[in-house]
Design a protein around this motif. Structure first.
Motif, PDB file in Angstrom:
ATOM      1  N   GLU A  10      36.074  38.609 -34.919  1.00 45.39           N
ATOM      2  CA  GLU A  10      36.724  37.619 -34.055  1.00 45.39           C
ATOM      3  C   GLU A  10      36.395  37.855 -32.581  1.00 45.39           C
ATOM      4  N   MET A  11      36.503  39.107 -32.130  1.00 42.06           N
ATOM      5  CA  MET A  11      36.241  39.421 -30.718  1.00 42.06           C
ATOM      6  C   MET A  11      34.779  39.145 -30.361  1.00 42.06           C
ATOM      7  N   ARG A  14      34.572  35.325 -30.001  1.00 40.66           N
ATOM      8  CA  ARG A  14      35.284  34.869 -28.797  1.00 40.66           C
ATOM      9  C   ARG A  14      34.520  35.231 -27.516  1.00 40.66           C
ATOM     10  N   HIS A  15      34.040  36.474 -27.430  1.00 39.60           N
ATOM     11  CA  HIS A  15      33.371  36.923 -26.202  1.00 39.60           C
ATOM     12  C   HIS A  15      31.941  36.409 -26.072  1.00 39.60           C
ATOM     13  N   SER A  19      36.244  31.164 -27.098  1.00 43.28           N
ATOM     14  CA  SER A  19      37.459  31.054 -27.919  1.00 43.28           C
ATOM     15  C   SER A  19      37.565  29.700 -28.612  1.00 43.28           C
ATOM     16  N   LYS A  20      37.055  28.637 -27.954  1.00 42.47           N
ATOM     17  CA  LYS A  20      37.109  27.304 -28.582  1.00 42.47           C
ATOM     18  C   LYS A  20      36.344  27.293 -29.894  1.00 42.47           C
ATOM     19  N   ASP A  21      35.168  27.916 -29.902  1.00 44.74           N
ATOM     20  CA  ASP A  21      34.375  27.979 -31.128  1.00 44.74           C
ATOM     21  C   ASP A  21      35.101  28.762 -32.219  1.00 44.74           C
ATOM     22  N   TRP A  22      35.761  29.859 -31.810  1.00 44.61           N
ATOM     23  CA  TRP A  22      36.480  30.659 -32.800  1.00 44.61           C
ATOM     24  C   TRP A  22      37.634  29.867 -33.413  1.00 44.61           C
ATOM     25  N   VAL A  23      38.417  29.212 -32.578  1.00 44.07           N
ATOM     26  CA  VAL A  23      39.563  28.436 -33.066  1.00 44.07           C
ATOM     27  C   VAL A  23      39.080  27.305 -33.978  1.00 44.07           C
ATOM     28  N   THR A  34      44.793  31.741 -36.269  1.00 43.92           N
ATOM     29  CA  THR A  34      43.602  31.761 -35.402  1.00 43.92           C
ATOM     30  C   THR A  34      43.264  33.159 -34.904  1.00 43.92           C
ATOM     31  N   GLU A  35      44.098  34.133 -35.243  1.00 41.87           N
ATOM     32  CA  GLU A  35      43.838  35.514 -34.821  1.00 41.87           C
ATOM     33  C   GLU A  35      44.078  36.466 -35.990  1.00 41.87           C
TER      34      GLU A  35
END
Length: 198
Positions: A10-11, A14-15, A19-23, A34-35
């Motif tokens: 996830e990190m 996100r990095h 974060s939009k892509d991860w969500v 989402t986490e």
């Protein structure tokens, strides 16, 4: 799968991609969250689906994504604690390699429920090594790709010039070839044993 591994994926997303892509990824997979929680355990299929979706979204192979995650775990500022922990393993890249056999046991000291595959370093000639990665469960052979990314980043960190090659895997065993061309090719990143007080 241990939540810490899922949290690392996830990190990385996100990095690296935002974060939009991860969500969006978690919503598409209908995970219901989402986490990832680092201290929970998740079914293996959850991790598998996340990686499969990353392959689809990024247009990269699964092995390339796993190597990128390994590199991220050492090189990104948010992972400085892990980098420091790994750098304590040796004053140069060769000493670090020679400590790899102890890595799963050291990980268990920090988190007793985190089970990494067994790692066996074999030295062939001066500067020629192979790393054998064995998953006792006989599961999919993939940790070696994460390890290659991690080794590549640490070689740069130490200033060593290294060739790494994943030789394939089967039956829960992977082999990585490591050839050290120059132990002190460049200056490398600064590292102090003592933590800097703020």
């Amino acid at each position: 799968m241990h939540g810490l591994i899922n949290r690392a994926i996830e990190m990385f997303v996100r990095h690296t991609y935002g974060s939009k892509d991860w969500v969006a990824l978690t919503k598409k997979l209908d995970l219901g969250f989402t986490e990832f929680e680092a201290m929970l355990t998740y079914e293996d299929w959850v991790t598998d689906q996340v990686l499969a979706e990353l392959v689809e979204r990024l247009g990269k192979s699964r092995t390339d994504i796993l190597e990128d995650i390994g590199t991220f775990l050492v090189s990104h500022p948010s992972a400085e604690a892990l980098r420091r922990l790994l750098r304590f393993s040796g004053s140069d890249f060769v000493e670090f390699l020679q400590s790899l056999n102890d890595l799963p046991a050291r990980a268990r000291l920090a988190l007793d429920d985190l089970k990494l595959p067994e790692i066996d370093l074999r030295e062939h000639n001066l500067g020629q090594f192979s790393v054998v990665v064995r998953d006792a469960t006989g599961g999919p052979v993939e940790f070696g790709h994460v390890l290659i990314g991690l080794l590549r980043a640490l070689a740069d960190d130490y200033g060593a010039l290294v060739l790494l090659d994943h030789k394939g895997g089967r039956g829960g065993t992977e082999i990585i070839s490591v050839q050290i061309l120059q132990k002190a090719f460049s200056e490398g990143r600064a590292f102090e044993l003592g933590a800097i007080a703020s």
